[in-house]
Design a protein around this motif. Structure first.
Motif, PDB file in Angstrom:
ATOM      1  N   GLU A 129       0.851  -1.183   0.000  1.00 54.71           N
ATOM      2  CA  GLU A 129       0.000   0.000   0.000  1.00 54.71           C
ATOM      3  C   GLU A 129       0.888   1.235   0.000  1.00 54.71           C
ATOM      4  O   GLU A 129       1.999   1.202   0.537  1.00 54.71           O
ATOM      5  N   PRO A 130       0.396   2.325  -0.555  1.00 54.41           N
ATOM      6  CA  PRO A 130       1.213   3.543  -0.611  1.00 54.41           C
ATOM      7  C   PRO A 130       1.734   3.994   0.751  1.00 54.41           C
ATOM      8  O   PRO A 130       2.910   4.360   0.870  1.00 54.41           O
ATOM      9  N   ASP A 131       0.914   3.955   1.790  1.00 55.66           N
ATOM     10  CA  ASP A 131       1.370   4.415   3.101  1.00 55.66           C
ATOM     11  C   ASP A 131       2.469   3.531   3.683  1.00 55.66           C
ATOM     12  O   ASP A 131       3.367   4.004   4.364  1.00 55.66           O
ATOM     13  N   VAL A 132       2.411   2.241   3.405  1.00 54.55           N
ATOM     14  CA  VAL A 132       3.449   1.327   3.888  1.00 54.55           C
ATOM     15  C   VAL A 132       4.770   1.628   3.170  1.00 54.55           C
ATOM     16  O   VAL A 132       5.820   1.697   3.801  1.00 54.55           O
ATOM     17  N   PHE A 133       4.716   1.821   1.862  1.00 56.66           N
ATOM     18  CA  PHE A 133       5.933   2.143   1.107  1.00 56.66           C
ATOM     19  C   PHE A 133       6.520   3.479   1.547  1.00 56.66           C
ATOM     20  O   PHE A 133       7.731   3.642   1.610  1.00 56.66           O
ATOM     21  N   LYS A 134       5.680   4.437   1.870  1.00 54.90           N
ATOM     22  CA  LYS A 134       6.172   5.738   2.344  1.00 54.90           C
ATOM     23  C   LYS A 134       6.848   5.569   3.703  1.00 54.90           C
ATOM     24  O   LYS A 134       7.953   6.062   3.914  1.00 54.90           O
ATOM     25  N   ASN A 135       6.194   4.840   4.603  1.00 52.15           N
ATOM     26  CA  ASN A 135       6.728   4.635   5.938  1.00 52.15           C
ATOM     27  C   ASN A 135       8.034   3.846   5.923  1.00 52.15           C
ATOM     28  O   ASN A 135       9.001   4.225   6.569  1.00 52.15           O
ATOM     29  N   LEU A 136       8.072   2.751   5.197  1.00 51.30           N
ATOM     30  CA  LEU A 136       9.248   1.880   5.216  1.00 51.30           C
ATOM     31  C   LEU A 136      10.383   2.353   4.320  1.00 51.30           C
ATOM     32  O   LEU A 136      11.554   2.175   4.652  1.00 51.30           O
ATOM     33  N   TYR A 137      10.056   2.904   3.164  1.00 53.35           N
ATOM     34  CA  TYR A 137      11.087   3.222   2.168  1.00 53.35           C
ATOM     35  C   TYR A 137      11.178   4.694   1.791  1.00 53.35           C
ATOM     36  O   TYR A 137      12.025   5.066   0.997  1.00 53.35           O
ATOM     37  N   GLY A 138      10.251   5.526   2.302  1.00 54.21           N
ATOM     38  CA  GLY A 138      10.269   6.941   1.958  1.00 54.21           C
ATOM     39  C   GLY A 138       9.795   7.200   0.540  1.00 54.21           C
ATOM     40  O   GLY A 138      10.102   8.241  -0.034  1.00 54.21           O
ATOM     41  N   ILE A 139       9.055   6.269  -0.040  1.00 51.18           N
ATOM     42  CA  ILE A 139       8.573   6.413  -1.425  1.00 51.18           C
ATOM     43  C   ILE A 139       7.257   7.175  -1.413  1.00 51.18           C
ATOM     44  O   ILE A 139       6.296   6.753  -0.759  1.00 51.18           O
TER      45      ILE A 139
END
Length: 166
Positions: free
Chosen positions: A114-124
């Motif tokens: 999910e977008p929020d997971v990728f932002k949280n984990l990888y800064g994407i």
């Protein structure tokens, strides 16, 4: 995604690293798809999970992938991730015979693409989510099943189909 319960969980362990981590790899970059004449199709890839894959459920992937310590800042996430790794390196909740996750609806947040997971984990950033999620899936599928596998062909076909329908 219909039949959500039948889809495997996604242990998001790709080549991505959080921004600013010195000496760390960044998220893999994908090249635009090309048609037979070498021109970009201009289609945006839309990520979606492909059933009967489960590559993401192979949690012990090897040195080319980020370790839990490199991904998670919370020690409880590291501990939870490590507790999911079975003796063969696959998630203990992955049913190999059916290629499904036995705890799909209750899986940990880091198993969710999910977008929020990728932002949280990888800064994407959200605007780059689809491209990076597709790239991470491709890298994982290639590492687990090989670059000429049926799983990779199915994933690429699914992404192509989803892009063409948008």
């Amino acid at each position: 995604m219909s039949h959500v319960a039948a889809l495997p969980s996604f242990g998001i362990v790709c080549l991505a690293r959080k921004p600013g981590q010195k000496g760390k790899k960044t998220a893999p970059k994908t090249k635009p798809s090309k048609d037979s004449k070498g021109f970009s199709t201009g289609r945006k890839e839309i990520w979606r999970c492909v059933g009967n894959c489960g590559a993401c459920c192979k949690l012990a992937k090897g040195p080319e992938f980020a370790t839990p310590e490199e991904i998670f800042s919370d020690s409880s996430d590291i501990e939870l991730y490590r507790s999911l790794i079975g003796p063969d390196g696959w998630c203990i909740h992955y049913e190999k015979s059916t290629r499904t996750c036995s705890i799909y609806s209750d899986r940990p947040y880091f198993c969710r693409v999910e977008p929020d997971v990728f932002k949280n984990l990888y800064g994407i950033e959200n605007r780059k989510f689809n491209r990076e999620a597709c790239s991470c899936c491709r890298d994982t599928i290639k590492a687990i099943y090989g670059p000429h596998s049926q799983e990779l062909n199915s994933f690429n076909r699914s992404i192509k189909d989803s892009s063409a329908s948008k």
